[in-house]
Design a protein around this motif. Structure first.
Motif, mmCIF file in Angstrom:
data_model
loop_
_atom_site.group_PDB
_atom_site.id
_atom_site.type_symbol
_atom_site.label_atom_id
_atom_site.label_comp_id
_atom_site.label_asym_id
_atom_site.label_seq_id
_atom_site.Cartn_x
_atom_site.Cartn_y
_atom_site.Cartn_z
ATOM 1 N N UNK A 1 44.059 75.153 -13.448
ATOM 2 C CA UNK A 1 45.119 76.069 -14.769
ATOM 3 C C UNK A 1 46.456 76.175 -14.813
ATOM 4 N N UNK A 2 47.296 75.402 -13.735
ATOM 5 C CA UNK A 2 48.836 75.248 -13.661
ATOM 6 C C UNK A 2 48.975 74.255 -13.311
ATOM 7 N N UNK A 3 50.137 73.651 -12.443
ATOM 8 C CA UNK A 3 51.172 72.480 -12.411
ATOM 9 C C UNK A 3 51.987 72.943 -11.590
ATOM 10 N N UNK A 4 52.104 72.376 -10.740
ATOM 11 C CA UNK A 4 54.161 71.839 -10.029
ATOM 12 C C UNK A 4 53.983 70.524 -10.361
ATOM 13 N N UNK B 1 53.228 77.567 -4.418
ATOM 14 C CA UNK B 1 52.348 77.062 -2.487
ATOM 15 C C UNK B 1 50.927 77.525 -2.583
ATOM 16 N N UNK B 2 50.024 76.873 -1.379
ATOM 17 C CA UNK B 2 48.642 77.495 -1.409
ATOM 18 C C UNK B 2 47.623 77.003 -2.732
ATOM 19 N N UNK B 3 47.581 76.992 -3.712
ATOM 20 C CA UNK B 3 46.312 76.371 -4.543
ATOM 21 C C UNK B 3 46.298 75.826 -5.516
ATOM 22 N N UNK B 4 46.885 74.183 -4.618
ATOM 23 C CA UNK B 4 46.582 73.224 -5.006
ATOM 24 C C UNK B 4 45.226 72.385 -4.596
ATOM 25 N N UNK C 1 52.492 64.894 -8.588
ATOM 26 C CA UNK C 1 52.167 66.294 -10.097
ATOM 27 C C UNK C 1 51.426 66.906 -9.186
ATOM 28 N N UNK C 2 51.103 68.428 -8.977
ATOM 29 C CA UNK C 2 50.231 69.157 -8.109
ATOM 30 C C UNK C 2 49.269 69.782 -8.642
ATOM 31 N N UNK C 3 48.163 70.204 -9.178
ATOM 32 C CA UNK C 3 47.106 70.594 -9.797
ATOM 33 C C UNK C 3 46.835 71.834 -9.091
ATOM 34 N N UNK C 4 46.801 72.570 -9.768
ATOM 35 C CA UNK C 4 46.806 74.513 -8.930
ATOM 36 C C UNK C 4 44.966 74.602 -10.002
#
Length: 91
Positions: free
Chosen positions: A48-51, A22-25, A65-68
């Motif tokens: 750097x990561x995905x949700x 959470x908080x980095x999208x 798809x959330x890109x972080x």
């Protein structure tokens, strides 16, 4: 349980089912699969990561798809449990 998934361009993602960051999208997208989400991450220079979030509705073909932009510290401290989510980290 941790799974490792490899897709084009030799990028490897570590899969953490039931978790989300959470908080980095940096981007929110609609995709059809987790592989499409990983490919979108590969194409974004800051990713750097995905949700990857599955819908509760079986009729919904589009998934979130959330890109972080980052992954900091111990994952267990910053990841939150969410059954329908899967967090993927670029390794």
């Amino acid at each position: 349980m941790v799974f490792v998934t490899e897709i084009r361009y030799n990028t490897i993602f570590r899969r953490l089912p039931g978790k989300e960051l959470l908080g980095h999208a940096i981007s929110h997208l609609k995709v059809r699969s987790d592989v499409e989400c990983m490919l979108r991450c590969q194409r974004h220079p800051g990713c750097k990561s995905i949700n990857y979030v599955r819908s509760n509705s079986e009729s919904d073909e589009q998934r979130t798809c959330e890109l972080n932009e980052q992954v900091n510290g111990a994952l267990s401290e910053i990841l939150h449990g969410k059954e329908e989510s899967c967090h993927f980290v670029v390794v």
